[in-house]
Design a protein around this motif. Sequence first.
Motif, short mmCIF file in Angstrom:
data_model
loop_
_atom_site.label_atom_id
_atom_site.label_comp_id
_atom_site.label_asym_id
_atom_site.label_seq_id
_atom_site.Cartn_x
_atom_site.Cartn_y
_atom_site.Cartn_z
N SER A 71 4.75 -6.60 17.00
CA SER A 71 4.75 -7.36 15.98
C SER A 71 3.18 -7.56 15.35
CB SER A 71 5.10 -9.12 16.29
OG SER A 71 4.15 -9.65 17.19
N ILE A 72 2.20 -7.43 16.12
CA ILE A 72 0.84 -7.32 15.66
C ILE A 72 0.80 -6.04 14.77
CG2 ILE A 72 -1.50 -6.62 16.23
CD1 ILE A 72 -1.26 -8.33 18.79
N ARG A 73 1.55 -4.70 15.05
CA ARG A 73 1.23 -3.68 14.18
C ARG A 73 2.01 -3.94 12.98
NH1 ARG A 73 3.45 1.03 17.36
NH2 ARG A 73 1.82 0.48 18.85
N GLU A 74 3.16 -4.60 12.99
CA GLU A 74 3.74 -5.00 11.82
C GLU A 74 2.95 -5.91 10.85
OE1 GLU A 74 6.24 -3.80 9.45
OE2 GLU A 74 6.45 -3.21 11.47
N GLU A 75 2.38 -6.93 11.55
CA GLU A 75 1.49 -8.01 11.06
C GLU A 75 0.31 -7.26 10.36
OE1 GLU A 75 -1.10 -11.86 12.32
OE2 GLU A 75 1.03 -11.39 13.34
N GLU A 76 -0.25 -6.24 11.03
CA GLU A 76 -1.42 -5.36 10.36
C GLU A 76 -1.13 -4.93 9.27
OE1 GLU A 76 -3.39 -3.48 13.38
OE2 GLU A 76 -4.53 -5.05 13.95
N ARG A 77 -0.02 -4.20 9.10
CA ARG A 77 0.85 -3.23 8.22
C ARG A 77 0.59 -4.18 7.02
NH1 ARG A 77 4.99 -0.53 11.10
NH2 ARG A 77 3.85 1.08 12.07
N THR A 78 1.41 -5.35 7.13
CA THR A 78 1.40 -6.36 6.15
C THR A 78 0.34 -6.77 5.34
OG1 THR A 78 3.20 -7.25 7.40
CG2 THR A 78 2.97 -8.57 5.48
N ASN A 79 -0.74 -7.10 6.31
CA ASN A 79 -1.90 -7.62 5.93
C ASN A 79 -2.60 -6.52 4.89
OD1 ASN A 79 -2.18 -10.07 6.95
ND2 ASN A 79 -3.09 -9.40 8.87
N ILE A 80 -2.59 -5.17 5.56
CA ILE A 80 -3.25 -4.25 4.91
C ILE A 80 -2.48 -3.99 3.49
CG2 ILE A 80 -3.99 -1.72 4.98
CD1 ILE A 80 -4.00 -2.23 8.14
N ALA A 81 -1.48 -4.10 3.61
CA ALA A 81 -0.62 -3.72 2.20
C ALA A 81 -1.00 -4.65 1.24
CB ALA A 81 0.81 -3.61 2.29
N ARG A 82 -0.88 -6.21 1.97
CA ARG A 82 -1.62 -7.24 0.63
C ARG A 82 -2.97 -6.88 0.14
NH1 ARG A 82 -0.28 -11.69 3.97
NH2 ARG A 82 -2.38 -11.34 4.62
N GLU A 83 -3.94 -6.76 1.28
CA GLU A 83 -5.11 -6.39 0.65
C GLU A 83 -5.39 -5.34 -0.29
OE1 GLU A 83 -8.59 -7.32 2.71
OE2 GLU A 83 -7.35 -8.57 4.54
N ILE A 84 -4.69 -4.39 -0.02
CA ILE A 84 -4.84 -3.12 -0.92
C ILE A 84 -4.47 -3.72 -2.15
CG2 ILE A 84 -3.93 -0.87 -1.56
CD1 ILE A 84 -3.85 -0.23 1.45
N HIS A 85 -3.07 -4.30 -2.22
CA HIS A 85 -2.34 -4.65 -3.56
C HIS A 85 -3.34 -5.67 -4.18
CE1 HIS A 85 0.12 -7.27 -5.73
NE2 HIS A 85 0.69 -6.16 -6.08
#
Length: 281
Positions: A71-85
């Motif tokens: 779930s941390i990995r998933e959360e990190e991916r979501t955060n990174i995607a949001r920040e990039i976007h």
Amino acid sequence: MPEPTTDLWWLIIIGTIALLLIGSFFIMTVLFSQKRFIKSQREKLEILEKNQRDMQVSRDQLRKLTAHLESIREEERTNIAREIHDELGQLMTVIKMDVSLLKRKIQTKEKILNISETAKDLQSISALADTTIQSIRRIATALRPEILDELGLIDAIGWETNMFQSRTGVKSDFVTNLEKIDLGRDRSTAVFRILQETLTNVARHAYASEVCVMLDREANDLILKVQDNGKGITETELSRERSLGLLGMRERALFLGGEINIFGDHGKGTLVTARVPIKNP
Ligand SMILES: Nc1ncnc2c1ncn2[C@@H]1O[C@H](COP(=O)(O)OP(=O)(O)OP(=O)(O)O)[C@@H](O)[C@H]1O
Ligand SMILES: [Mg+2]
């Protein structure tokens, strides 16, 4: 036929008593050793049952940890995607708009080119490009602390401590006498992640105003200490099964042949000590 003498009677009586005594001693010994055997079997069974229970608890913890890491990995991916976007996407759009505006200004033949205005526009585009580069660095660092490869573990810990202070406002110091340490990529990453989790916990739970990060060497071990002056972690919090952040830290240290010790002093703060062998054991 001659009558048995009194002596012979005595001999028979004493012999019978001796036989009875030896017999009962033998029976008692057998009974006693049987009882001991049953007791030791029962103890072994209890140990076995306890081991099984412990194993079940470990298995449950491991399962929870895996789910937590996922779930941390998933959360990190979501955060990174949001920040990039949100960040990079927006910054790049502004740069693009500025450049096309400038291009239009330059292309307008009837208007005399205003050099100072153009220089100002170029300056603002360059500043935006700088901000974009900083954002890219920040996002990349969150993905993999490349700072570790660039600076090495010691300076990376100093850098992270400074960043923590500017992010949270908690006064943060880094103290070390070490100048260089070669831990290798995986071990350095693990120590760095332990530091990050500990600092995150300070920010989230400690209510501290100061934190001190210390790095030292004892024989063949690297010692990382993080001391805060917050509320102090309690025994209950330490032994709670769902303390997965702490469990993850412990697992990382254990995997490297090291250990984590956490000590909370009520109202005075928490000390987290990570001990990691410098060489692969
Ligand atoms: N520095 C600290 N000071 C006071 N309490 C702490 C500190 N660090 C941890 N704790 C307590 O220990 C608990 C367990 O920490 P842990 O990191 O395992 O879980 P968490 O931070 O709540 O969640 P996560 O799994 O996202 O890390 C916390 O919920 C908090 O109550
Ligand atoms: Mg945590």
